[in-house]
Motif scaffolding. Sequence first.
Motif, PDB file in Angstrom:
ATOM      1  N   ASN A  49     -16.360  22.606 -19.642  1.00 60.03           N
ATOM      2  CA  ASN A  49     -16.832  21.232 -19.415  1.00 60.03           C
ATOM      3  C   ASN A  49     -18.271  21.297 -18.920  1.00 60.03           C
ATOM      4  N   SER A  50     -19.204  21.242 -19.860  1.00 61.17           N
ATOM      5  CA  SER A  50     -20.625  21.389 -19.506  1.00 61.17           C
ATOM      6  C   SER A  50     -21.139  20.240 -18.640  1.00 61.17           C
ATOM      7  N   ASP A  51     -20.488  19.084 -18.685  1.00 63.60           N
ATOM      8  CA  ASP A  51     -20.904  17.958 -17.838  1.00 63.60           C
ATOM      9  C   ASP A  51     -20.628  18.218 -16.357  1.00 63.60           C
ATOM     10  N   LEU A  52     -19.546  18.938 -16.059  1.00 60.58           N
ATOM     11  CA  LEU A  52     -19.097  19.087 -14.673  1.00 60.58           C
ATOM     12  C   LEU A  52     -19.173  20.501 -14.108  1.00 60.58           C
ATOM     13  N   PHE A  53     -19.264  21.515 -14.939  1.00 64.78           N
ATOM     14  CA  PHE A  53     -19.149  22.899 -14.484  1.00 64.78           C
ATOM     15  C   PHE A  53     -20.068  23.188 -13.297  1.00 64.78           C
ATOM     16  N   GLN A  54     -19.453  23.685 -12.223  1.00 64.15           N
ATOM     17  CA  GLN A  54     -20.105  24.081 -10.969  1.00 64.15           C
ATOM     18  C   GLN A  54     -20.624  22.909 -10.134  1.00 64.15           C
ATOM     19  N   LYS A  55     -20.318  21.681 -10.508  1.00 65.41           N
ATOM     20  CA  LYS A  55     -20.715  20.520  -9.704  1.00 65.41           C
ATOM     21  C   LYS A  55     -19.599  20.194  -8.711  1.00 65.41           C
ATOM     22  N   PRO A  56     -19.945  19.897  -7.454  1.00 68.83           N
ATOM     23  CA  PRO A  56     -18.925  19.527  -6.461  1.00 68.83           C
ATOM     24  C   PRO A  56     -18.259  18.196  -6.822  1.00 68.83           C
ATOM     25  N   MET A  57     -16.932  18.172  -6.723  1.00 63.56           N
ATOM     26  CA  MET A  57     -16.170  16.972  -7.074  1.00 63.56           C
ATOM     27  C   MET A  57     -15.687  16.199  -5.847  1.00 63.56           C
ATOM     28  N   VAL A  58     -15.638  16.833  -4.690  1.00 57.91           N
ATOM     29  CA  VAL A  58     -15.127  16.167  -3.493  1.00 57.91           C
ATOM     30  C   VAL A  58     -15.976  14.935  -3.168  1.00 57.91           C
ATOM     31  N   GLY A  59     -15.294  13.820  -2.939  1.00 53.20           N
ATOM     32  CA  GLY A  59     -15.972  12.601  -2.513  1.00 53.20           C
ATOM     33  C   GLY A  59     -16.712  11.850  -3.595  1.00 53.20           C
ATOM     34  N   THR A  60     -16.544  12.249  -4.853  1.00 55.92           N
ATOM     35  CA  THR A  60     -17.234  11.562  -5.942  1.00 55.92           C
ATOM     36  C   THR A  60     -16.328  10.542  -6.604  1.00 55.92           C
ATOM     37  N   ALA A  61     -16.955   9.666  -7.371  1.00 60.75           N
ATOM     38  CA  ALA A  61     -16.219   8.784  -8.271  1.00 60.75           C
ATOM     39  C   ALA A  61     -16.176   9.517  -9.602  1.00 60.75           C
ATOM     40  N   LEU A  62     -15.081  10.195  -9.866  1.00 65.34           N
ATOM     41  CA  LEU A  62     -14.950  11.013 -11.064  1.00 65.34           C
ATOM     42  C   LEU A  62     -14.667  10.101 -12.259  1.00 65.34           C
ATOM     43  N   CYS A  63     -15.635  10.028 -13.162  1.00 66.26           N
ATOM     44  CA  CYS A  63     -15.560   9.152 -14.330  1.00 66.26           C
ATOM     45  C   CYS A  63     -15.282  10.012 -15.559  1.00 66.26           C
ATOM     46  N   LEU A  64     -14.234   9.695 -16.305  1.00 65.05           N
ATOM     47  CA  LEU A  64     -13.799  10.556 -17.395  1.00 65.05           C
ATOM     48  C   LEU A  64     -13.031   9.759 -18.432  1.00 65.05           C
ATOM     49  N   PRO A  65     -12.920  10.325 -19.643  1.00 63.87           N
ATOM     50  CA  PRO A  65     -12.109   9.624 -20.634  1.00 63.87           C
ATOM     51  C   PRO A  65     -10.616   9.832 -20.401  1.00 63.87           C
ATOM     52  N   GLN A  66     -10.222  11.093 -20.179  1.00 58.92           N
ATOM     53  CA  GLN A  66      -8.811  11.441 -20.015  1.00 58.92           C
ATOM     54  C   GLN A  66      -8.710  12.853 -19.447  1.00 58.92           C
ATOM     55  N   THR A  67      -7.521  13.241 -19.027  1.00 57.38           N
ATOM     56  CA  THR A  67      -7.307  14.627 -18.623  1.00 57.38           C
ATOM     57  C   THR A  67      -6.660  15.380 -19.777  1.00 57.38           C
ATOM     58  N   ILE A  68      -6.862  16.697 -19.780  1.00 55.56           N
ATOM     59  CA  ILE A  68      -6.301  17.564 -20.812  1.00 55.56           C
ATOM     60  C   ILE A  68      -5.755  18.812 -20.138  1.00 55.56           C
ATOM     61  N   GLY A  69      -5.028  19.600 -20.898  1.00 57.54           N
ATOM     62  CA  GLY A  69      -4.640  20.912 -20.403  1.00 57.54           C
ATOM     63  C   GLY A  69      -3.207  21.007 -19.947  1.00 57.54           C
ATOM     64  N   SER A  70      -3.025  21.852 -18.982  1.00 61.19           N
ATOM     65  CA  SER A  70      -1.725  22.312 -18.532  1.00 61.19           C
ATOM     66  C   SER A  70      -0.818  21.197 -18.033  1.00 61.19           C
ATOM     67  N   THR A  71       0.474  21.441 -18.179  1.00 63.47           N
ATOM     68  CA  THR A  71       1.464  20.501 -17.655  1.00 63.47           C
ATOM     69  C   THR A  71       1.502  20.511 -16.133  1.00 63.47           C
ATOM     70  N   THR A  72       0.777  21.418 -15.511  1.00 66.24           N
ATOM     71  CA  THR A  72       0.688  21.437 -14.050  1.00 66.24           C
ATOM     72  C   THR A  72      -0.324  20.422 -13.518  1.00 66.24           C
ATOM     73  N   GLY A  73      -1.012  19.725 -14.412  1.00 61.82           N
ATOM     74  CA  GLY A  73      -2.108  18.831 -14.024  1.00 61.82           C
ATOM     75  C   GLY A  73      -1.779  17.860 -12.909  1.00 61.82           C
ATOM     76  N   GLY A  74      -0.625  17.224 -12.964  1.00 61.60           N
ATOM     77  CA  GLY A  74      -0.244  16.258 -11.934  1.00 61.60           C
ATOM     78  C   GLY A  74      -0.091  16.912 -10.573  1.00 61.60           C
ATOM     79  N   MET A  75       0.558  18.061 -10.554  1.00 66.65           N
ATOM     80  CA  MET A  75       0.768  18.755  -9.286  1.00 66.65           C
ATOM     81  C   MET A  75      -0.549  19.291  -8.738  1.00 66.65           C
ATOM     82  N   VAL A  76      -1.419  19.750  -9.607  1.00 63.22           N
ATOM     83  CA  VAL A  76      -2.742  20.224  -9.173  1.00 63.22           C
ATOM     84  C   VAL A  76      -3.521  19.077  -8.534  1.00 63.22           C
ATOM     85  N   LEU A  77      -3.482  17.912  -9.151  1.00 62.65           N
ATOM     86  CA  LEU A  77      -4.172  16.750  -8.600  1.00 62.65           C
ATOM     87  C   LEU A  77      -3.586  16.363  -7.242  1.00 62.65           C
TER      88      LEU A  77
END
Length: 146
Positions: A49-77
């Motif tokens: 994800n070239s838009d986000l790679f290495q950028k801090p996410m804590v405390g941001t308004a994370l704007c995105l189209p959708q999530t992708i990837g592992s079925t663990t996504g909900g638990m990770v969040l």
Amino acid sequence: MKQFKGRPVVPGKCTAPALVSHGGFNTLASFQNALQFGDKQAKCGDQNNSDLFQKPMVGTALCLPQTIGSTTGGMVLYCAKVMERNPACMLFSEHIDSLACAGAVLGAVWTDSPMPVIDCLGDEFLSYVKDGMKITVAEDGTVTVE
């Protein structure tokens, strides 16, 4: 300043700087360093994800189209929320997927401070918002971008 109206998945209010991803957000890859190796800023670990790679996410308004990837996504969040390594809010241009929804709802039910999550904000929202813009979220799903 522009306003967008979405659907509140987890209602709440917040104001935070925008962090924008134009591609799908891989929840596991993005939060792995924060959850497994103690990165308290939750710098995005998804090298695809070239838009986000290495950028801090804590405390941001994370704007995105959708999530992708592992079925663990909900638990990770949910775990990111419990460990206080979560964005201030998540704003989806498209419909939220079931995994991200589950993680957001678990975080709202099982923690003291819900993380607002709004979906269905539309493609215009994602085209308009840029990193660092001030985002204000209202309980009714109104998102103001300045």
